[in-house]
Write an enzyme that holds these catalytic residues in place. Sequence first.
Site, PDB file in Angstrom:
ATOM      1  N   ASP A 224     -24.101  14.693 -10.971  1.00  0.00           N
ATOM      2  CA  ASP A 224     -23.643  14.268 -12.294  1.00  0.00           C
ATOM      3  C   ASP A 224     -22.665  13.097 -12.176  1.00  0.00           C
ATOM      4  OD1 ASP A 224     -23.611  14.277 -15.038  1.00  0.00           O
ATOM      5  OD2 ASP A 224     -22.197  15.946 -15.232  1.00  0.00           O
TER       6      ASP A 224
ATOM      7  N   LEU B 160      -6.617  17.548 -21.385  1.00  0.00           N
ATOM      8  CA  LEU B 160      -6.887  16.227 -20.811  1.00  0.00           C
ATOM      9  C   LEU B 160      -8.310  15.783 -21.105  1.00  0.00           C
ATOM     10  CD1 LEU B 160      -5.269  16.707 -17.288  1.00  0.00           C
ATOM     11  CD2 LEU B 160      -4.384  15.309 -19.142  1.00  0.00           C
ATOM     12  N   GLY B 161      -9.187  16.755 -21.240  1.00  0.00           N
ATOM     13  CA  GLY B 161     -10.571  16.396 -21.491  1.00  0.00           C
ATOM     14  C   GLY B 161     -11.472  17.594 -21.411  1.00  0.00           C
TER      15      GLY B 161
ATOM     16  N   LYS C  51      -8.626  23.364 -14.797  1.00  0.00           N
ATOM     17  CA  LYS C  51      -9.893  23.450 -15.496  1.00  0.00           C
ATOM     18  C   LYS C  51     -10.164  24.909 -15.834  1.00  0.00           C
ATOM     19  CE  LYS C  51     -14.608  21.838 -14.834  1.00  0.00           C
ATOM     20  NZ  LYS C  51     -15.542  21.433 -13.782  1.00  0.00           N
TER      21      LYS C  51
ATOM     22  N   GLY D 124     -17.945  19.654 -17.668  1.00  0.00           N
ATOM     23  CA  GLY D 124     -19.207  20.344 -17.789  1.00  0.00           C
ATOM     24  C   GLY D 124     -19.076  21.811 -18.135  1.00  0.00           C
ATOM     25  N   PHE D 125     -18.144  22.493 -17.524  1.00  0.00           N
ATOM     26  CA  PHE D 125     -18.078  23.943 -17.682  1.00  0.00           C
ATOM     27  C   PHE D 125     -16.872  24.425 -18.460  1.00  0.00           C
ATOM     28  CE2 PHE D 125     -20.950  23.437 -14.180  1.00  0.00           C
ATOM     29  CZ  PHE D 125     -21.909  24.398 -14.433  1.00  0.00           C
ATOM     30  N   GLY D 126     -16.082  23.498 -18.970  1.00  0.00           N
ATOM     31  CA  GLY D 126     -14.916  23.923 -19.716  1.00  0.00           C
ATOM     32  C   GLY D 126     -13.914  22.803 -19.854  1.00  0.00           C
ATOM     33  N   SER D 127     -12.774  23.149 -20.453  1.00  0.00           N
ATOM     34  CA  SER D 127     -11.768  22.132 -20.749  1.00  0.00           C
ATOM     35  C   SER D 127     -10.780  21.991 -19.610  1.00  0.00           C
ATOM     36  CB  SER D 127     -11.030  22.513 -22.020  1.00  0.00           C
ATOM     37  OG  SER D 127     -11.957  22.710 -23.050  1.00  0.00           O
ATOM     38  N   VAL D 128     -10.158  20.821 -19.545  1.00  0.00           N
ATOM     39  CA  VAL D 128      -9.189  20.530 -18.501  1.00  0.00           C
ATOM     40  C   VAL D 128      -7.828  20.307 -19.159  1.00  0.00           C
ATOM     41  CG1 VAL D 128      -8.621  19.004 -16.579  1.00  0.00           C
ATOM     42  CG2 VAL D 128     -11.007  19.453 -17.155  1.00  0.00           C
TER      43      VAL D 128
END
Length: 848
Positions: free
Chosen positions: A655, A537-538, A559, A541-545
């Site tokens: 953020d 999905l995207g 995530k 900050g700390f990894g992919s979703v």
Amino acid sequence: MKITWSFSRPVPLILIISSSLYLINGESFDYPEANLSTSWTNSPSAPHSVNFSDGSTVRSILLRGSFGPRYACGFFCNGSCDTYLFAIFIVQTDSASYITMPSIGFPQVVWSANRDRPVRLNATLLLKSDGDLVLQDVDGTVAWSTNTSAKSIAGLNLTETGNLVLFDEKGTTIWQSFDHPTDVLVPGQSLVIGNYLTASVSNTNWTNGGLYSLSVTSEGLFAYVGSNPPQAYYFKLVSGNKTSNVPSYVKFLNGSLALFVLSAEPSEPDEVISVPQASSAQYMKLGSDGHLRVYQWGDKWAEVADLLTGYLGECNYPLVCGTYGICSNNGQCSCPASANGGTSYFRQKDYRQPSLGCSEITPLTCVEQQNHELLELDDIRYFIYDGYNGINNPDMTGVDMESCKQGCLRNCSCKAALFQYGYNSSNGDCYLPSEVFSLMNNVEETTHYNSSAFLKVQNVQSGTVPKKKTSHMALIAGLSVGVLSTVACILGILMYLYKRGNSEEAEEDYLDQVPGLPTRFSYEVLKSATSDFSKKLGEGGFGSVYEGTLGDGTKVAVKLLEGLGQVKKSFLVEVEIIGSIHHVNLVRLIGFCADKSHRLLVYEFMCNGSLDKWIFPKNQAFSLDWKHRWKIIFDIARGLAYLHEDCRQKIIHLDIKPQNILLDESFNAKVSDFGLSKLIDKDQSQVMTAMRGTPGYLAPEWLSSIITEKVDVYGFGVVVLEIVCGRKNLDRYQPEEGMHLLSLFKQKLEEDRLMDMVDKHNEDMQYNEREIVKVMRLAAWCLQSDFTKRPSMSMVVKVMEGVMDVEENLDYGFSFSQLPKPMEAVGRIDAKFAATSPLLPSVLSGPR
Ligand SMILES: *[C@@H]1O[C@H](CO)[C@@H](O)[C@H](O)[C@H]1NC(C)=O
Ligand SMILES: *[C@@H]1O[C@H](CO)[C@@H](O)[C@H](O)[C@H]1NC(C)=O
Ligand SMILES: *[C@@H]1O[C@H](CO)[C@@H](O)[C@H](O)[C@H]1NC(C)=O
Ligand SMILES: *[C@@H]1O[C@H](CO)[C@@H](O)[C@H](O)[C@H]1NC(C)=O
Ligand SMILES: *[C@@H]1O[C@H](CO)[C@@H](O)[C@H](O)[C@H]1NC(C)=O
Ligand SMILES: *[C@@H]1O[C@H](CO)[C@@H](O)[C@H](O)[C@H]1NC(C)=O
Ligand SMILES: *[C@@H]1O[C@H](CO)[C@@H](O)[C@H](O)[C@H]1NC(C)=O
Ligand SMILES: *[C@@H]1O[C@H](CO)[C@@H](O)[C@H](O)[C@H]1NC(C)=O
Ligand SMILES: *[C@@H]1O[C@H](CO)[C@@H](O)[C@H](O)[C@H]1NC(C)=O
Ligand SMILES: *[C@@H]1O[C@H](CO)[C@@H](O)[C@H](O)[C@H]1NC(C)=O
Ligand SMILES: *[C@@H]1O[C@H](CO)[C@@H](O)[C@H](O)[C@H]1NC(C)=O
Ligand SMILES: *[C@@H]1O[C@H](CO)[C@@H](O)[C@H](O)[C@H]1NC(C)=O
């Protein structure tokens, strides 16, 4: 002789020319029999191929009779028609045995050979010369066979009653479809002891894998729900001595379903379940919901009876309200709740469909058996009561309620204690099922007994601390005394555990005991929920979703956190913070996974994705109107106000940017990604230990490292401008003077020409000047360089609600801080954390 079924001329014509054998009574053009060495191909050009208006198609191979509803067998499909069954079905015919009424006389499948192995186009059915009837898929694999080679088969016959028969030279039946029932009985058909009707998975999935089955035993007729062991939800008992040596059976007759358990025809049946007398074709089908319904052809197919619904009605079906659902008033569903508003242990799987049942908020686990408790539900009964002779026997008889409850707590596979008793509650029957289907209200006047249910639940709020973890707790207590704040304490413990070497296990233990945490998932479960992380999905900050679907059908965003050193800290922070926070404008954390080296977070799924896709669209075909934009701004403000002011501990997001604002199906905005959050004590700003955030949204005070919640207010101000103007703060595609939105903003404020900046892609924007200008002035207030001059988020909410005005005296000298050089920033980082908190790549590669 080999007849191949591929001619495409009108069939009756051929039959008239080739043979008069088919002209029974000078009328019938049917084709009910076949000789050896014949094959039929499942191709659209086959004769007798008929499309129906409900999307189904049949290609009949044999058909007996004419005029009205008739049995035929052949290939059948419905819907996309990627796969086909070889089936017996009832179709409407005319005087020439043509299949008619394609818009109402839909084929009713009453038997199929290959429910579990559907075949494709160009598959063939072969009646081989050796007498074997074989269904061969297009790739040559055998999907099904009668295994009748070497049995002197002479031919194939579809009888008047819908039985497909392989017979030998003497006309003796060697194989028949009636001996291999699926989920249907037709009039004249028997279900013999040892055979079952088994429901298919659903109305659209024909696979033999449904939960329900129907069979005859030496005791009577039983309907079971598949569970280990199966539990009967319906029975019709017959008692006495067997008077016939014919094996027991039940037979579908005109007007009844007759039980011949002790006796056999021509004797009278031992018991009957009555069925409306047949005025036309009928069949009875065990549905994927456990009902045994009778259907009849009138001017269309219609249900005429529902046979297993006894005196307790709809509620007696095992899954009428799904697992753990409570059925009342003949079909209304609710979830088990604690008396007088105590802890909730169950929630509806889908609020729009209560009949899907309830799931445990914290799943039961045998590892933490000491936290098992029983949720008491009075006047609740279960469908398996009324045990009889080996069927649904209670696990304990003549016991008191307490023994029943203990019996369940002692055995981990037990999911509930169900206690049924009369006037003496010290003497009752106890059931300890390993799976809990739907429950129902017990109406004493109807059932003439009392009943209580005790559902086993996992208690996370339990104050009892497991023995082996006492040392950690003592450590936490010891460290926290007067020395460190709670946050520092948790971080300290983590650092400590981390350094201890066997940190992995220790940390996971720690996670287990954090009270009130969201559901913990195993890595395997999340891997399969996301189809092995296939739909991204995207990138956060700390990894992919990734998109995923949980077992109960809930869509989620998973995530996958990467980079271990960093992850441990942020992971705990996220789980701690988000797990305890519930607000309509904050993305909810449903669960997490801490499994060996894997760290994952499971969030509610937001189907409209992140805000940036809607305000910076690539093609401008769709553009949000002002009403939606205003609502999104208001939602973000409320979410942030909650984080800053209403939580037990103040939470700074750090953020805020459009990528971290998600939209649900109705465009409600929710703030997401607390991965960069830190806890700080109320009324106290704290020196940040790491330099974080995203360029373009960083408040100027980031340079001085004095961070308060006002950095979020600044970020919010930038996002508001971006929403109103429909462009990014830093947009290198704009001419030099307009590249920085904030310098343009300063200029337009001074010229009093704010509407020049507003998104031109939606006309609606121009009609709302008064409100838009007000919101832009509010943004200017949020962007004040001196953070003490910015409003709090609750003031922002008040301004938007119209109960407060924007500050008059604003400074337009916005300092849109250029990014500090990476080296400078690193220099400010507390050495202890430097290794675990590197700058984000996006920061390092940002514009200079
Ligand atoms: C089957 O074979 C018999 C005897 O050869 C023949 O009379 C009959 O017409 C054949 N039936 C079909 C359906 O071909
Ligand atoms: C039935 O539908 C299929 C697919 O839409 C088509 O190829 C075929 O020609 C149709 N057959 C008849 C008899 O209308
Ligand atoms: C075919 O599928 C449709 C849609 O699921 C359904 O309404 C219809 O009853 C099915 N037809 C048959 C003959 O099973
Ligand atoms: C089925 O056979 C026809 C004609 O032989 C061919 O055109 C078609 O591609 C085949 N379809 C499949 C799915 O094999
Ligand atoms: C035929 O034999 C195969 C292999 O032994 C078996 O799997 C299959 O169920 C048999 N078919 C029938 C209809 O009994
Ligand atoms: C086929 O079945 C019909 C009854 O449905 C019967 O009259 C006929 O004799 C059978 N044919 C053979 C060859 O068994
Ligand atoms: C039908 O259900 C079976 C068993 O649950 C499953 O394995 C199969 O994938 C399903 N088929 C379709 C087409 O959904
Ligand atoms: C059944 O048979 C047993 C022994 O043959 C006999 O004792 C009993 O009375 C019979 N029961 C009935 C209901 O006939
Ligand atoms: C069933 O029985 C009724 C009453 O005897 C009769 O009218 C009807 O025709 C019968 N139906 C069939 C399909 O034989
Ligand atoms: C249910 O329990 C109450 C109190 O223990 C008792 O008075 C009543 O008779 C019981 N009901 C039945 C149907 O046994
Ligand atoms: C209730 O049942 C228990 C256990 O069978 C028995 O000891 C007790 O006497 C019974 N009480 C009454 C009031 O019958
Ligand atoms: C625990 O319960 C299961 C099913 O509920 C049963 O099969 C098993 O025998 C029980 N184990 C013990 C030790 O009682």
